[in-house]
Scaffold this motif. Structure first.
Motif, PDB file in Angstrom:
ATOM      1  N   ALA A 113      10.615   1.675   2.728  1.00 60.53           N
ATOM      2  CA  ALA A 113      10.182   1.193   4.043  1.00 60.53           C
ATOM      3  C   ALA A 113       8.659   1.130   4.046  1.00 60.53           C
ATOM      4  CB  ALA A 113      10.675   2.138   5.129  1.00 60.53           C
ATOM      5  N   VAL A 114       8.135  -0.046   4.378  1.00 65.54           N
ATOM      6  CA  VAL A 114       6.686  -0.214   4.476  1.00 65.54           C
ATOM      7  C   VAL A 114       6.355  -0.256   5.962  1.00 65.54           C
ATOM      8  CG1 VAL A 114       4.709  -1.581   3.741  1.00 65.54           C
ATOM      9  CG2 VAL A 114       6.822  -1.646   2.393  1.00 65.54           C
ATOM     10  N   LEU A 115       5.458   0.631   6.379  1.00 70.80           N
ATOM     11  CA  LEU A 115       5.122   0.721   7.799  1.00 70.80           C
ATOM     12  C   LEU A 115       4.045  -0.305   8.151  1.00 70.80           C
ATOM     13  CD1 LEU A 115       4.819   4.626   7.970  1.00 70.80           C
ATOM     14  CD2 LEU A 115       6.870   3.205   8.160  1.00 70.80           C
ATOM     15  N   HIS A 116       4.283  -1.032   9.240  1.00 67.82           N
ATOM     16  CA  HIS A 116       3.284  -1.997   9.742  1.00 67.82           C
ATOM     17  C   HIS A 116       3.022  -1.694  11.211  1.00 67.82           C
ATOM     18  CE1 HIS A 116       3.312  -4.627   6.197  1.00 67.82           C
ATOM     19  NE2 HIS A 116       4.615  -4.485   6.166  1.00 67.82           N
ATOM     20  N   PRO A 117       2.331  -0.578  11.496  1.00 75.18           N
ATOM     21  CA  PRO A 117       2.124  -0.206  12.900  1.00 75.18           C
ATOM     22  C   PRO A 117       1.343  -1.281  13.669  1.00 75.18           C
ATOM     23  CG  PRO A 117       0.804   1.180  11.418  1.00 75.18           C
ATOM     24  CD  PRO A 117       1.736   0.380  10.557  1.00 75.18           C
ATOM     25  N   GLU A 118       0.521  -2.040  12.936  1.00 74.57           N
ATOM     26  CA  GLU A 118      -0.298  -3.073  13.596  1.00 74.57           C
ATOM     27  C   GLU A 118       0.579  -4.123  14.277  1.00 74.57           C
ATOM     28  OE1 GLU A 118       0.080  -2.694  10.338  1.00 74.57           O
ATOM     29  OE2 GLU A 118       0.638  -4.665   9.515  1.00 74.57           O
ATOM     30  N   ALA A 119       1.800  -4.319  13.771  1.00 78.29           N
ATOM     31  CA  ALA A 119       2.683  -5.341  14.336  1.00 78.29           C
ATOM     32  C   ALA A 119       3.196  -4.944  15.717  1.00 78.29           C
ATOM     33  CB  ALA A 119       3.860  -5.600  13.395  1.00 78.29           C
ATOM     34  N   GLY A 120       3.119  -3.653  16.036  1.00 80.31           N
ATOM     35  CA  GLY A 120       3.633  -3.192  17.321  1.00 80.31           C
ATOM     36  C   GLY A 120       2.586  -3.246  18.425  1.00 80.31           C
ATOM     37  N   LYS A 121       1.362  -3.652  18.048  1.00 74.91           N
ATOM     38  CA  LYS A 121       0.271  -3.615  19.041  1.00 74.91           C
ATOM     39  C   LYS A 121       0.110  -4.947  19.755  1.00 74.91           C
ATOM     40  CE  LYS A 121      -2.056   0.177  16.783  1.00 74.91           C
ATOM     41  NZ  LYS A 121      -2.825   0.472  15.587  1.00 74.91           N
TER      42      LYS A 121
ATOM     43  N   ASP B 110       0.874  -1.170   0.000  1.00 74.07           N
ATOM     44  CA  ASP B 110       0.000   0.000   0.000  1.00 74.07           C
ATOM     45  C   ASP B 110       0.920   1.232   0.000  1.00 74.07           C
ATOM     46  OD1 ASP B 110      -1.589   2.153   0.539  1.00 74.07           O
ATOM     47  OD2 ASP B 110      -2.201   1.463   2.541  1.00 74.07           O
ATOM     48  N   ILE B 111       0.908   1.960  -1.112  1.00 74.20           N
ATOM     49  CA  ILE B 111       1.881   3.044  -1.284  1.00 74.20           C
ATOM     50  C   ILE B 111       1.723   4.134  -0.219  1.00 74.20           C
ATOM     51  CG2 ILE B 111       2.582   4.898  -2.895  1.00 74.20           C
ATOM     52  CD1 ILE B 111       1.881   2.765  -5.125  1.00 74.20           C
ATOM     53  N   THR B 112       0.502   4.285   0.322  1.00 72.84           N
ATOM     54  CA  THR B 112       0.294   5.343   1.323  1.00 72.84           C
ATOM     55  C   THR B 112       0.966   5.001   2.659  1.00 72.84           C
ATOM     56  OG1 THR B 112      -1.787   4.397   2.084  1.00 72.84           O
ATOM     57  CG2 THR B 112      -1.910   5.993   0.282  1.00 72.84           C
ATOM     58  N   SER B 113       1.403   3.751   2.839  1.00 69.98           N
ATOM     59  CA  SER B 113       2.076   3.410   4.100  1.00 69.98           C
ATOM     60  C   SER B 113       3.567   3.182   3.881  1.00 69.98           C
ATOM     61  CB  SER B 113       1.426   2.166   4.723  1.00 69.98           C
ATOM     62  OG  SER B 113       1.572   1.081   3.846  1.00 69.98           O
TER      63      SER B 113
END
Lengths: 153, 132
Positions: free
Chosen positions: A145-153, A81-84
Motif C-alpha cells: 500500500a502506497v500512501l498518498h495523503p495529499e490526495a485527501g486534501k 517512495d518506500i518510506t510512504s
C-alpha cells in the motif's frame, strides 16, 4: 505521484536464486516461537515423512526473497517512495512443500496496480513464482500500500 | 485435532503469543531478511517521527502460520493469506484465533484473526485446508 501501471506491468525483474538452508529455517523457527520439532530437528521431520526440515508457510511470503542486496529496488524502479508504504496484504498458494536443501528460483513480476479511498491509497501487487527446477511449488502475492495523503486534501 | 471433525462455524482453540519484545523483532529481522529500520532501529524510528519501532506485519502472519501448523500437518495447507489491518506495537501480546467458515468438496476455509489485548484486530487472514 502514482505508479505508471503499464510501465509497472511491463517491468522486468531479475529472477532470484535461493538455497534453502537448515540453519536459516532453525533461526526462523526460533524467531516465531515455533517449538514443533518437525521444524528444527531433521530426525523429527523425517519421521513425519519429510525429506528434510520444511519451510514453514510464512517463510515463502518474503523471507526467501529479501536476501538480495537491494530487495526493495522493484519499488523504487516504479517510482515508489518506500518510506510512504505499508505491507497491505500477503497471500500464498502452495503446490508443493519446500524443504532445506532445495534450490529455488524466484520469478517476480508486478501483476496489478490500483487506487482506493479516493486516491489516498494505491496498491501495487507483486507476484513471485517459486520454482524448483521446472516445478512451480508456490505462488506468493505481496500487496504494497502506497500512501498518498495529499490526495485527501 | 481430527480434521474430519471440522464443521462450519466451529471455533478453533486460540493461541496466545507472549509479548513481542525488541529481541523478537531483532530475531525476526535476521530470520526473515526484512532489515527495515522501522522494525529494529529506535533512532531511525524517532528520526521519522515515530515514538517507537513497530513489529513486522509478516511476524504476525508467521504466528498465524505456526497456529495452523500445530492444528494440522502443513501439507494440507493449500493457500494462506493475510491482510494487515493495524500496526503491532512493541510488547503487544497478540492472540491468534480461527473459525471454520465453510467445509465443502473436501476443503475447509478458515477465517483467521490476530488481535491485541485491547481488541484491535491487526491481521485478518484466511486459509484453505485440504481435508481429503
Amino acid at each position: 505521484m502514482y505508479v505508471d501501471r503499464d510501465m509497472a506491468l511491463a517491468l522486468a525483474l531479475e529472477p532470484i536464486p535461493v538455497e534453502v538452508e537448515r540453519g536459516r529455517l532453525r533461526l526462523y523457527a526460533k524467531a516465531i516461537g515455533e517449538t514443533n520439532p518437525v521444524y528444527t530437528d531433521v530426525a523429527a521431520a523425517r519421521a513425519q515423512g519429510y525429506p528434510d526440515l520444511p519451510a514453514p508457510p510464512s517463510f515463502l511470503g518474503n523471507a526467501v526473497e529479501l536476501d538480495i542486496p537491494e530487495p526493495l529496488s522493484w519499488m523504487s524502479a516504479v517510482g515508489i517512495d518506500i518510506t510512504s508504504t505499508l505491507h497491505g496484504e500477503q497471500s500464498m498458494v502452495y503446490h508443493k512443500m519446500v524443504f532445506a536443501g532445495d534450490s529455488l528460483l524466484l520469478a517476480r513480476r508486478i501483476v496489478d496496480v490500483y487506487v482506493k479511498k479516493a486516491g489516498t491509497l494505491e496498491f501495487v501487487v507483486k507476484r513471485t513464482d517459486v520454482l524448483r527446477g521446472n516445478d512451480l511449488v508456490a505462488e506468493a502475492y505481496c500487496s504494497i500500500a502506497v500512501l498518498h495523503p495529499e490526495a485527501g486534501k | 485435532m481430527n480434521l474430519l471433525d471440522l464443521k462450519a462455524g466451529a471455533e478453533l482453540p486460540p493461541l496466545a503469543i507472549g509479548p513481542i519484545t525488541r529481541r523478537s523483532l531483532a530475531l525476526f529481522a535476521g530470520a526473515s531478511g526484512d532489515h527495515q529500520p522501522v522494525h529494529i532501529d529506535l533512532d531511525a524510528a524517532h528520526a521519522r517521527g515515530r515514538p517507537d519501532v513497530i513489529a513486522h506485519g509478516m511476524l504476525s502472519m508467521a504466528y498465524l502460520g505456526r497456529y495452523l501448523d500445530n492444528l494440522f500437518p502443513q501439507e494440507r495447507l493449500k493457500s494462506f493469506s493475510a491482510r494487515f489491518a493495524a500496526v503491532t506495537p512493541v510488547l503487544a501480546e497478540p492472540v491468534c484465533r480461527g473459525r471454520v467458515e465453510t467445509v465443502e468438496n473436501g476443503e475447509a476455509i478458515l477465517d483467521l484473526t490476530v488481535a491485541l489485548g485491547d481488541g484491535t484486530v491487526t491481521v485478518r487472514g484466511r486459509a484453505v485446508v485440504d481435508l481429503s
